[in-house]
Design a protein around this motif. Structure first.
Motif, PDB file in Angstrom:
ATOM      1  N   SER A  11       0.807  -1.216   0.000  1.00 27.69           N
ATOM      2  CA  SER A  11       0.000   0.000   0.000  1.00 27.69           C
ATOM      3  C   SER A  11       0.842   1.269   0.000  1.00 27.69           C
ATOM      4  N   ALA A  12       2.132   1.152   0.285  1.00 23.64           N
ATOM      5  CA  ALA A  12       2.988   2.334   0.351  1.00 23.64           C
ATOM      6  C   ALA A  12       3.421   2.754  -1.048  1.00 23.64           C
ATOM      7  N   GLU A  13       3.423   4.045  -1.280  1.00 22.10           N
ATOM      8  CA  GLU A  13       3.915   4.568  -2.554  1.00 22.10           C
ATOM      9  C   GLU A  13       5.432   4.585  -2.502  1.00 22.10           C
ATOM     10  N   PRO A  14       6.090   4.486  -3.655  1.00 22.49           N
ATOM     11  CA  PRO A  14       7.549   4.524  -3.655  1.00 22.49           C
ATOM     12  C   PRO A  14       8.063   5.836  -3.068  1.00 22.49           C
ATOM     13  N   VAL A  87       9.414  -0.144 -10.149  1.00 24.24           N
ATOM     14  CA  VAL A  87      10.458  -1.068 -10.605  1.00 24.24           C
ATOM     15  C   VAL A  87      11.803  -0.733  -9.964  1.00 24.24           C
ATOM     16  N   VAL A  88      12.210   0.534  -9.992  1.00 22.63           N
ATOM     17  CA  VAL A  88      13.538   0.873  -9.458  1.00 22.63           C
ATOM     18  C   VAL A  88      13.562   1.011  -7.944  1.00 22.63           C
ATOM     19  N   VAL A  91      11.715  -3.407  -7.039  1.00 27.36           N
ATOM     20  CA  VAL A  91      12.035  -4.649  -7.738  1.00 27.36           C
ATOM     21  C   VAL A  91      13.534  -4.874  -7.817  1.00 27.36           C
ATOM     22  N   PHE A  92      14.274  -3.896  -8.275  1.00 31.95           N
ATOM     23  CA  PHE A  92      15.722  -4.050  -8.358  1.00 31.95           C
ATOM     24  C   PHE A  92      16.417  -2.733  -8.064  1.00 31.95           C
ATOM     25  N   SER A  93      17.675  -2.845  -7.769  1.00 32.73           N
ATOM     26  CA  SER A  93      18.480  -1.663  -7.492  1.00 32.73           C
ATOM     27  C   SER A  93      19.089  -1.189  -8.803  1.00 32.73           C
ATOM     28  N   LEU A  98      20.360   6.249 -13.353  1.00 32.25           N
ATOM     29  CA  LEU A  98      19.168   5.878 -14.119  1.00 32.25           C
ATOM     30  C   LEU A  98      17.970   6.758 -13.749  1.00 32.25           C
ATOM     31  N   ARG A  99      17.706   6.930 -12.466  1.00 37.23           N
ATOM     32  CA  ARG A  99      16.551   7.736 -12.054  1.00 37.23           C
ATOM     33  C   ARG A  99      16.665   9.186 -12.496  1.00 37.23           C
TER      34      ARG A  99
END
Length: 164
Positions: A11-14, A87-88, A91-93, A98-99
């Protein structure tokens, strides 16, 4: 046996780890020079702006037309940012650049809330206050719905993928 999830609750947003608000401790990495980060943002921004310009050329609004291309570009950009951040973040580092390159640069250059404001003024100045208000509201609703749908659906796909 169900997989053990190590990220934040569904439920938490990134949370952007650059803000320092992350609940988990961050590993210490050497800081990149500011010009490196600014450079990747600039390159990404140029690519995003070219893509947005292409969309506006493919789908021009005309002088009295409704700005469908800008509305669509903003909604698509918000959908992609919802997917990308899950995803970033969960899911993975990803590589440290990239960001800034993709989220701030490409998607920041692709989405165009400044053109959104200009489109509203253009509609009002041409005596079309009703469509201007509809566009104002539709863009806000579409952007919020798109980012939420992107994050929600990506979490569902990742959860199903993790069950296999």
């Amino acid at each position: 046996m169900p997989s053990q999830r190590t990220g934040p609750p569904a439920s938490a947003e990134p949370i952007d780890p650059d803000t320092g608000l992350s609940a988990s401790p961050r590993r210490r990495e050497p800081r990149l020079p500011h010009y490196t980060v600014l450079g990747v943002i600039a390159v990404g921004g140029a690519l995003g702006a070219v893509a947005r310009y292409g969309a506006s050329r493919l789908w021009p609004a005309g002088t009295d037309g409704f700005p469908w291309a800008t509305l669509t570009v903003n909604a698509v950009g918000c959908l992609v940012i919802g997917v990308f951040l899950v995803v970033v973040s969960e899911v993975f580092s990803a590589h440290r650049l990239l960001r800034p390159f993709f989220a701030t640069g490409v998607l920041g250059g692709f989405t165009t809330f400044s053109t959104y404001c200009v489109d509203i003024v253009r509609l009002v100045d041409s005596g079309r206050a009703g469509p201007a208000l509809a566009y104002l509201a539709a863009t806000l609703v579409a952007a919020m719905a798109a980012v939420s749908a992107g994050a929600w659906s990506t979490r569902r796909v990742v959860a199903k993928w993790g069950e296999r």
